[in-house]
Design a protein around this motif. Sequence first.
Motif, PDB file in Angstrom:
ATOM      1  N   ILE A   1     -44.434  30.741  -8.690  1.00 50.82           N
ATOM      2  CA  ILE A   1     -44.071  31.152  -7.281  1.00 50.82           C
ATOM      3  C   ILE A   1     -42.690  31.048  -7.001  1.00 50.82           C
ATOM      4  O   ILE A   1     -42.203  31.761  -6.289  1.00 50.82           O
ATOM      5  CB  ILE A   1     -45.195  29.811  -6.409  1.00 50.82           C
TER       6      ILE A   1
ATOM      7  N   GLN B   1     -41.108  34.221  -8.286  1.00 48.62           N
ATOM      8  CA  GLN B   1     -41.677  35.501  -7.507  1.00 48.62           C
ATOM      9  C   GLN B   1     -41.341  35.729  -6.035  1.00 48.62           C
ATOM     10  O   GLN B   1     -41.373  36.653  -5.575  1.00 48.62           O
ATOM     11  CB  GLN B   1     -43.179  35.778  -7.729  1.00 48.62           C
ATOM     12  N   LYS B   2     -41.453  34.431  -5.347  1.00 46.88           N
ATOM     13  CA  LYS B   2     -41.450  34.407  -3.931  1.00 46.88           C
ATOM     14  C   LYS B   2     -40.040  34.135  -3.391  1.00 46.88           C
ATOM     15  O   LYS B   2     -40.110  34.066  -2.161  1.00 46.88           O
ATOM     16  CB  LYS B   2     -42.571  33.583  -3.671  1.00 46.88           C
ATOM     17  N   THR B   3     -39.474  33.302  -4.063  1.00 48.03           N
ATOM     18  CA  THR B   3     -38.170  32.674  -3.576  1.00 48.03           C
ATOM     19  C   THR B   3     -36.872  33.333  -3.586  1.00 48.03           C
ATOM     20  O   THR B   3     -36.792  34.342  -4.654  1.00 48.03           O
ATOM     21  CB  THR B   3     -38.037  31.142  -3.719  1.00 48.03           C
ATOM     22  N   ILE B   4     -36.110  32.884  -2.657  1.00 50.94           N
ATOM     23  CA  ILE B   4     -34.523  33.546  -2.741  1.00 50.94           C
ATOM     24  C   ILE B   4     -34.049  33.150  -4.317  1.00 50.94           C
ATOM     25  O   ILE B   4     -33.350  33.698  -5.025  1.00 50.94           O
ATOM     26  CB  ILE B   4     -33.784  32.966  -1.780  1.00 50.94           C
TER      27      ILE B   4
ATOM     28  N   GLY C   1     -35.425  32.323  -6.874  1.00 58.24           N
ATOM     29  CA  GLY C   1     -36.238  33.125  -7.876  1.00 58.24           C
ATOM     30  C   GLY C   1     -35.623  34.481  -8.156  1.00 58.24           C
ATOM     31  O   GLY C   1     -35.280  35.035  -9.147  1.00 58.24           O
ATOM     32  N   TYR C   2     -35.185  35.069  -7.060  1.00 53.84           N
ATOM     33  CA  TYR C   2     -34.743  36.227  -6.905  1.00 53.84           C
ATOM     34  C   TYR C   2     -33.277  36.357  -7.480  1.00 53.84           C
ATOM     35  O   TYR C   2     -33.208  37.211  -8.389  1.00 53.84           O
ATOM     36  CB  TYR C   2     -34.815  36.850  -5.391  1.00 53.84           C
TER      37      TYR C   2
ATOM     38  N   TYR D   1     -35.489  45.559 -11.692  1.00 52.56           N
ATOM     39  CA  TYR D   1     -36.067  45.173 -10.371  1.00 52.56           C
ATOM     40  C   TYR D   1     -36.634  46.177  -9.972  1.00 52.56           C
ATOM     41  O   TYR D   1     -36.277  47.725  -9.893  1.00 52.56           O
ATOM     42  CB  TYR D   1     -35.044  44.629  -9.447  1.00 52.56           C
TER      43      TYR D   1
ATOM     44  N   GLY E   1     -36.160  29.721   2.432  1.00 50.60           N
ATOM     45  CA  GLY E   1     -36.064  30.140   0.867  1.00 50.60           C
ATOM     46  C   GLY E   1     -37.011  31.024   0.346  1.00 50.60           C
ATOM     47  O   GLY E   1     -36.844  31.228  -0.829  1.00 50.60           O
ATOM     48  N   PHE E   2     -38.316  31.241   1.234  1.00 47.10           N
ATOM     49  CA  PHE E   2     -39.131  32.346   0.562  1.00 47.10           C
ATOM     50  C   PHE E   2     -38.758  33.452   0.840  1.00 47.10           C
ATOM     51  O   PHE E   2     -38.363  33.777   1.988  1.00 47.10           O
ATOM     52  CB  PHE E   2     -40.355  31.877   1.007  1.00 47.10           C
ATOM     53  N   ILE E   3     -39.060  34.568   0.319  1.00 48.82           N
ATOM     54  CA  ILE E   3     -38.689  35.920   0.554  1.00 48.82           C
ATOM     55  C   ILE E   3     -39.769  36.645   1.634  1.00 48.82           C
ATOM     56  O   ILE E   3     -40.955  36.315   0.926  1.00 48.82           O
ATOM     57  CB  ILE E   3     -38.320  36.766  -0.699  1.00 48.82           C
TER      58      ILE E   3
ATOM     59  N   PHE F   1     -41.884  39.121   1.877  1.00 51.41           N
ATOM     60  CA  PHE F   1     -41.992  40.426   1.253  1.00 51.41           C
ATOM     61  C   PHE F   1     -42.458  41.764   1.896  1.00 51.41           C
ATOM     62  O   PHE F   1     -42.140  42.834   1.766  1.00 51.41           O
ATOM     63  CB  PHE F   1     -42.799  40.317  -0.087  1.00 51.41           C
TER      64      PHE F   1
END
Lengths: 387, 384, 517
Positions: A221, A224-227, A229-230, C352, C372-374, C376
Amino acid sequence: MEGKNNIYNDNKFNIRNMMNKGILSSFFSALVAVFLGLIIGFFVMLIALPANALIGFRHIIVGGLNRIGDVFYYATPILMTGLSVGFANKMGLFNIGASGQYTMGMYFALYVAFMWDLPDSIHWIVACLAGFVGGMIWGAIPGIFKAFLNVNEVITSIMFNYIGMYLVDMLIQGNSAMYVSDKTRTQYIPAEVQMPSLGIPNSNVNLGIILAILIGILLYIVLQKTIFGYELKATGFNRFASEYAGMKGKRNIIITMAIAGGLSGLGGAFGILAPSGIAGSSMTYEPINIIAPAGFNGIAVALLGNSHPIGIIFSAIFISYIQRGGTLASLAGYKPEIIDIVIAVIIYFSAFANIMNTAILGFIVRHFGKGRKSGNTLANDDIKEAE
Amino acid sequence: MKKLVSITLVMVLLAISLTGCGGADGNQSSSESYEIVLITDKGNIDDKSFNQGSWEGVVEFATKEGISHHYIKPEEASDAGYLAAIDLAVQGGAKVIVTPGFLFEVPIFEAQSKYPDVKFILLDGAPHDPDYTDFTIKENVASIMYAEEQSGYLAGYAAVMDGMTKLGFMGGMAVPAVQAFGYGYLQGAEDAAKELGLPDGSIEVIYHYTGNFEENDTNKATARTMYQEGVEVIFACGGSVGKSVMSAASEAGAKVIGVDVDQRYDSETVITSATKGLAASVIQVLESIYKTDSWDQYGGKTTYFNAANDGVGLPTEVIGDENADAFDRFEQFTREQYEEIYAKLVDGTITPIRSIEVADPSGYATAEELTEGLNLVKVKVTTR
Amino acid sequence: MGEYIIEMLNITKIFPGIVANDNITLKLKKGEIHALLGENGAGKSTLMSILFGLYQPDSGEIRKNGKVVQINNPNDANDLGIGMVHQHFKLVDIFTVLENIILGVEPNRMGFIQKEEARKKVVELSEKYGLKVDPDAYVEDITVGMQQRVEILKMLYRDNEILIFDEPTAVLTPQEIRELLQIMKGFAKEGKSILFISHKLNEIMEVADRCTVLRKGKCIGTVNVKDTTKEELSRMMVGRDISFKVDKKERKPGDVVLSVKNLNVVSKTHGKNLVKDVSFDVRAGEIVCLAGIDGNGQREIVNAITGLEKPTSGTIILCGHDITKASIRERSIRGISHIPEDRHKHGLVLDYKLEENLVLQRYWQREFQNRGFIKFDSVRKYAEKLIDKFDIRSGQGPITITRSMSGGNQQKAIIAREIDKDHELLIAVQPTRGLDVGAIEYIHKQLISRRDAGKAVLLVSLELDEVMDISDRILVIYEGEIVGELDPKTTTVEELGLYMSGAKRDNVKEINDGREE
């Protein structure tokens, strides 16, 4: 020809589409790789002890099914170190220091177990957290060296394997509350500090594996989902682009290495705090100047799992499964060394999955004449820009 | 996710092959059975120490008698891991299980009740429970201990009688066996100096624990330094540590005293070895089971192998040459002198001290503790 | 059919989501220069890769001298006498020119390389065709133009008679282009057959005998060059009329947005000054072009402004703020947008997805993240908006892996990202490199639209036409110094060329100082 083209483009579930998405090829390659590994492993057994090869081989393949508890128990530490190596690898860092971090984690966990007086209900939890912190420190230091002095993390973390191991051996031998010199090992850890067992008979499998799997999912997670991680993956794929985009590369290197170290450290804590099948006994640490093999096994696990957290969960279980079956092969008269070779061969070939990918596609291309050539393995710019 | 899919499918394949093989092979789950099984401790089978020594005994006896035999490596170096290996051995049909080393004390304590029909030979240890409250040895367990202090005593005695005055000791880790070798070594040197009428403090001994049982550069460097400081012989007492010491000795043109088994064949530098009859004792116990039907002699108790029953000593024979002199690498010390002192150990005239009080948790004794505890006068010991 | 040396008949090649070549037929006569014209993504490179053995066609056949041949890999192609100069050279930097030329076909006697033999042949070839190279120079030390000559010599050394040039002029200076075209004509006269991939109409008109035009994977037709016009060809290529004139209104520059003062950058590798005491301003509503031959310090100036490299001395002021020591992120927030020179190295994370690349400069903003969560779905919506607005084409839309996109569309993605982000200054470094006329026209329009929207634009370009057409002011840089400030309306290409080659210089310091007062 026209008709065929339409089929390829319209039907979502045809083979070509699956190959294009990489699902089928990945499945095929893993399958063929493992299969080839098994065949060659079988030949090794055939050479070593021909009469019993079939029985021994059957133990290796299916023996693990009778020992599911142990499969998961032994998967726990290598899963953690595998996640550690894989996580760092996502950022383009090679954390070869998982062993040192693992050992540090064990020490910190042991220290809390023996030296801190805590309520039973939280003692093991605190000991695990301490293990995480210990590994984190041991991972962060190479990270700091990398970030600020541009010292290659491979060199630092290898050296930190030795430093950590000797340091821990020294600290343990100097502490009478922890060390039994007669037995060259640590004292038995009180049952209250051991990880809660999952209660599968004849196995030490414990809560650690569940936590480890959850951590793997959590990492997935995060990636894949966080800044974070990005940024981490962007840096791993293309350091220059991440710099161009203003990401804080140095900070991310340190954080990544610290987390990777923490994962290994937690693995060490899970390993040393595992319950024992013998009441009153426990796991013990022996300060005999040997680098923890779990760290290096973690590299194999991470590579086999393609550094993908979910892949790593499965690869750790797979490796443990093959090893458990392998142990049973001694019932067929195989010497431990031969079994080790066979298992190494199987794992070795399983790691060939990516090459298999190319080989299989090449085979299809040659024999059916119109498959897609494995463009995704050729890192060639002007081919990529396929017009 | 694709890896997930692929590995799941691999698992399916494995499951399929299970059923496939099962059908083909029929009922062969019993495999073959092995009657005598040795389980290694954390070391390898070729560790030049417990594992190897006792395995050699098993092989010699079982080959001669035509009994199936085998060894197993535990999956994990823990009590539970050793017990699991014992389970596996029993599952494989073992009737006699040989376990070398004190690491098996707790696992054997568990196993002796779990498998009353299986005989266990536990070398260098006695079964007990994890809390050290119950030391019951059941009828199916033979606990074997060695008087290492006597063997070490003979080595120290021989070295000083041979004219050496600067000795070294490099132990592995401070486990009881290694400590006993070392203490005996010091006492033997002391007694020889007295016998020769040397002045107080005339024998210098550098006493050191390496902290591991490995062959490595650090150990070699330590040995090299000792030799450079004038040490004439080092008693290398810690598994593979001996290899490092021998390598340093051949460079320095100095001498080594081997341990556990006769190591004269490993290096020209080895003048003698403080042996304990690992293989011999294993063979003796196995004979009591298979030939003389006198298991009672060993079962249910701890048996000490010492000078009195030929369990320890310096080698007196060279393998493959009946007329050779096993003492040929000494300058002055002879077989006659050896037999004289050996007799004193046998009849109890001399009883070396086996253990002393050590304050340090690592078990490393200080020079004072050694001097006090072992009543050293002629010998001046320094530790490092 | 003896007149054709190579025939590619009914070639079809399908990639995921796209038909790259759709039933294309191409016939190459012996001794002709045959141009292959098309926009990016039209299928030119794919077709040539098939001929060179890098791909296998899904259907169709290739004939040489009338006989069907199977080309499975570049070695097969080489055996058939087919050689290729790739757009990105395939040379080993740390080898000498000679070593590179003979690589793989080293003449040897009992395993020992016979270098002298090879040298003789290389020198002969280079004299015969006027391909001046120093056989003993290391490839990393020679210019791009010379590297290309090495690539050409490689083909000649292998006695290839069918020569494929993949956009050979993209990396050359005007003088070098002229030389290359002459050399190509020489080859044709020798009886060698040439396939010339290009989207530069002037060059095609100058050298090619015939031209095959591709559009979106389909063959539009083959024409004799002398019977056609530039306009006709561009219509065939793009499918509509293209204006070669850039439409640009007069506009008065506003306030100073970027001010660079006494900038110096010292090279880390050899300690020489790459940028010497450079000062200039860029105002709102103007396009300032930094013109010069590659490697004269443009890169370092841009890196210093964007923060990728630390200047040795000097100050950089953006909208009144001293940003000399600011982080890259801070400069971005303060209003710098940057279209980097190397879109693969800096501009994109190729592995990407397109949507992830489109938020590369903005992913951390409230719009795209929550604790902090993108977010999407926001990213997807935003990506779809940009894809639509900037006409970015790809196989699978927002989820296309960027690596699989064509160069032009990758560049469009970067431009979309940088233009859509809040900015005061747009720095565009060689934004049209390697792109086709359609894409170039588009990018020029975008740059001018920025200027018209009152933004400052700093353009770094090597293309003289581009420099002349779209800039409001030209700063010529030579060996790290600004040697001239020119007005494109009153100067000529020839004069600009003289400044760029260092043959002419003004005391620009005086000019600058004078204006400041």
